[in-house]
Every structure is written in C-alpha cells, then in structure tokens.
Write a protein that holds these residues in place. Structure first.
Motif, PDB file in Angstrom:
ATOM      1  N   GLU A 213       0.951  -1.242   0.009  1.00  0.00           N
ATOM      2  CA  GLU A 213      -0.017  -0.184  -0.118  1.00  0.00           C
ATOM      3  C   GLU A 213       0.746   1.216  -0.071  1.00  0.00           C
ATOM      4  O   GLU A 213       2.021   1.124   0.481  1.00  0.00           O
ATOM      5  N   ALA A 214       0.427   2.082  -0.614  1.00  0.00           N
ATOM      6  CA  ALA A 214       0.955   3.474  -0.730  1.00  0.00           C
ATOM      7  C   ALA A 214      -0.129   4.797  -0.447  1.00  0.00           C
ATOM      8  O   ALA A 214      -1.227   4.341  -0.553  1.00  0.00           O
TER       9      ALA A 214
ATOM     10  N   LEU B  57      -3.620   3.604  -2.030  1.00  0.00           N
ATOM     11  CA  LEU B  57      -3.684   2.837  -2.884  1.00  0.00           C
ATOM     12  C   LEU B  57      -3.197   1.562  -2.297  1.00  0.00           C
ATOM     13  O   LEU B  57      -2.024   1.185  -1.511  1.00  0.00           O
ATOM     14  N   VAL B  58      -3.929   0.425  -2.550  1.00  0.00           N
ATOM     15  CA  VAL B  58      -3.720  -1.114  -1.870  1.00  0.00           C
ATOM     16  C   VAL B  58      -3.702  -1.935  -3.247  1.00  0.00           C
ATOM     17  O   VAL B  58      -4.694  -2.121  -4.058  1.00  0.00           O
TER      18      VAL B  58
ATOM     19  N   ARG C 104       5.037  -3.499  -8.540  1.00  0.00           N
ATOM     20  CA  ARG C 104       3.981  -3.425  -9.504  1.00  0.00           C
ATOM     21  C   ARG C 104       3.462  -1.982  -8.801  1.00  0.00           C
ATOM     22  O   ARG C 104       3.040  -1.136  -9.778  1.00  0.00           O
ATOM     23  N   LEU C 105       3.342  -1.771  -7.782  1.00  0.00           N
ATOM     24  CA  LEU C 105       2.649  -0.509  -7.193  1.00  0.00           C
ATOM     25  C   LEU C 105       3.523   0.740  -7.415  1.00  0.00           C
ATOM     26  O   LEU C 105       3.307   1.679  -7.890  1.00  0.00           O
TER      27      LEU C 105
ATOM     28  N   VAL D 299       2.968  10.399  -0.616  1.00  0.00           N
ATOM     29  CA  VAL D 299       3.081  10.817   0.967  1.00  0.00           C
ATOM     30  C   VAL D 299       3.778   9.615   1.450  1.00  0.00           C
ATOM     31  O   VAL D 299       4.867   9.816   2.368  1.00  0.00           O
ATOM     32  N   SER D 300       3.435   8.542   1.356  1.00  0.00           N
ATOM     33  CA  SER D 300       4.140   7.226   1.720  1.00  0.00           C
ATOM     34  C   SER D 300       4.514   6.201   0.594  1.00  0.00           C
ATOM     35  O   SER D 300       3.494   5.912  -0.201  1.00  0.00           O
ATOM     36  N   ALA D 301       5.547   5.891   0.553  1.00  0.00           N
ATOM     37  CA  ALA D 301       5.932   4.948  -0.824  1.00  0.00           C
ATOM     38  C   ALA D 301       5.341   3.615  -0.373  1.00  0.00           C
ATOM     39  O   ALA D 301       5.122   3.195   0.738  1.00  0.00           O
TER      40      ALA D 301
END
Length: 267
Positions: free
Chosen positions: A53-54, A86-87, A98-99, A198-200
């Motif tokens: 997740e990001a 995003l998950v 992939r993310l 915000v979060s990788a």
C-alpha cells in the motif's frame, strides 16, 4: 493400596496425573506434532495473497480509472487528510514493484498533462493573475500620466478628466481584487505537498495467517484435546473398578443413548 483408596474417594493427586502423562507421553507428543506438520503442509499448499500500500496526495477521482485497468488495485479517499490510499493485492510477492510502477506511471501522466495536477493548475491561475496585474499596471501608469496632462491642459477638459478618473478607479479595484485572489491561491499552493507520494509502497506482506502460526495452533490444540482424552480415559477406567463408579458410567451411557442397561442396584 493408598492410590486405590484415593481413587475410590474421588481424589487424584498431582503424582497420579504425572503417572498418566508419563504412560501416554508418546501419544501426547507424536500425534500433535503430526497434526501440526499436516496443518503446515495444507496451509502452505494453499494459494497465498500479498499486498502493498501507498498514500498519494492526489484526489481519488483523478486516479480512479486505474482501478478498472489494474487487477487487484483498490483506491480509497481519506476525507480527513485529503489523501488517497492505494492498495495492491495479488498472488505474487512482486506487488511492491508493481505498485511502484503504477505510481511512476501516474507521475509521468501528470507531467505529460494527461492527468490534472492541482499544483500545476494553481500555478497557471497565479501566472494569469500576475500577467493581468502587470497589464493593468501599464494601463494605470498611462492613465495617470494622461490625468497629469489633463490637469495642466488649458482649457481644462472636465469630461475627459472624469472618464479617465473613472477608468483609473476601475483598474485599481480590479488590480486589488486580482492581488487578493493571487495571495489566496499562493496560500493554497503552499499547503499542497510538492511530491505526490506521501508514503512509498510498503514491502509485500502476506495476507492471512502464516503456515507456521497455523501449525503451532494445530499442535497446541491437538495436544490439549489428547491430554483431556487421556485423563477422561484414565478416569473411566478407574471408575469402572468399583460398583458405584460403574453405576455412574452406566447412567452416562444411558443418558447419551450409547446403550440401554439396567442399573446394577435394580438388578
């Protein structure tokens, strides 16, 4: 002899329990271990699911079309912070890569103008306002010069001076409004992070319980059940050694519909 008396009186000491465990230690150890190994194998053979997740600063509406093209991708808007989570979930442990690729594609699409950019839109609006204020400044300077010339002209043209003054006032009002709006947009721009991430993407994590944990739980559960079964078997065997205990066992079997027997007292 003392042990038989304690059993007849319904008393079982700690030593008696240890004797029962010692007599059945092989079953109590081997069977739970076999069940644990079986549980580990069954869980390991099942298909796994990984997730990463990001968190991005973009609104969910901007990137929501990706949810239809990317399998396993879920997009959630956080109304409190204005960010989007995003998950990405999938059967392969490469979900992090992939993310990361998906986020890189979003950044490239923003740079190419294919996706709306909040910072870019604000910068464009501020640039238009600055250009408008610069144009007004030029016109204001010319009108101010014209008013000075009209004041020195003879005869004094009242109508021309009034028209120029009205135009100057309108331009000054418009410039002030544009300046206030530009300041508000700059404040809004300062509140938007320069980076969209915000979060990788986090490292791929296994969804669900691990096979080792399931094997441990199965081993402990089987050991507990076997321990209870061993104690119950020993208790039934001891109870069958005296008439009162056998009577109680017969009543239990009758209650459980295992068999219909007449009580010994009745006989």
């Amino acid at each position: 002899m003392a042990q038989d008396e304690r059993i007849e009186n319904g008393e079982i000491s700690l030593l008696d329990l240890l004797v029962i465990i010692a007599e059945h230690w092989l079953v109590l150890v081997v069977v739970p271990l076999l069940i644990g190994v079986l549980a580990f194998g069954m869980v390991s053979m099942q298909p796994h699911s990984y997730r990463s997740e990001a968190v991005l600063t973009l609104p969910a509406a901007v990137i929501s079309p990706l949810g239809d093209t990317e399998p396993g991708l879920s997009i959630t808007q956080d109304t409190n912070t204005g960010t989007t989570q995003l998950v990405l979930a999938g059967p392969d442990p490469d979900v992090t890569m992939r993310l990361t690729a998906i986020i890189s594609g979003i950044e490239l699409a923003i740079e190419a103008g294919e996706l709306p950019d909040a910072r870019g839109e604000l910068l464009d609006q501020i640039a238009v306002l600055d250009q408008s204020m610069a144009l007004r400044d030029g016109i204001i300077a010319r009108i101010t010069t014209a008013l000075s010339d009209l004041e020195r002209a003879s005869p004094f043209d009242t109508q021309a001076y009034a028209a120029a003054s009205s135009a100057l006032e309108e331009l000054l009002t418009g410039r002030q409004d544009a300046q206030v709006l530009a300041a508000e947009l700059r404040n809004e721009l300062a509140a938007i992070p320069t980076e969209i991430v915000v979060s990788a993407p986090t490292n791929a994590s296994l969804v669900g319980r691990s096979p080792l944990l399931m094997a441990l739980l199965a081993t402990l559960g089987a050991g507990f059940v076997l321990l209870i079964a061993v104690f119950m078997r020993a208790g039934f065997r001891n109870a069958a050694q005296d008439e009162d205990g056998q009577e109680k066992l017969d009543r239990i079997k009758n209650a459980l519909l295992l068999r219909k027997t007449k009580s010994r007292n009745a006989a």
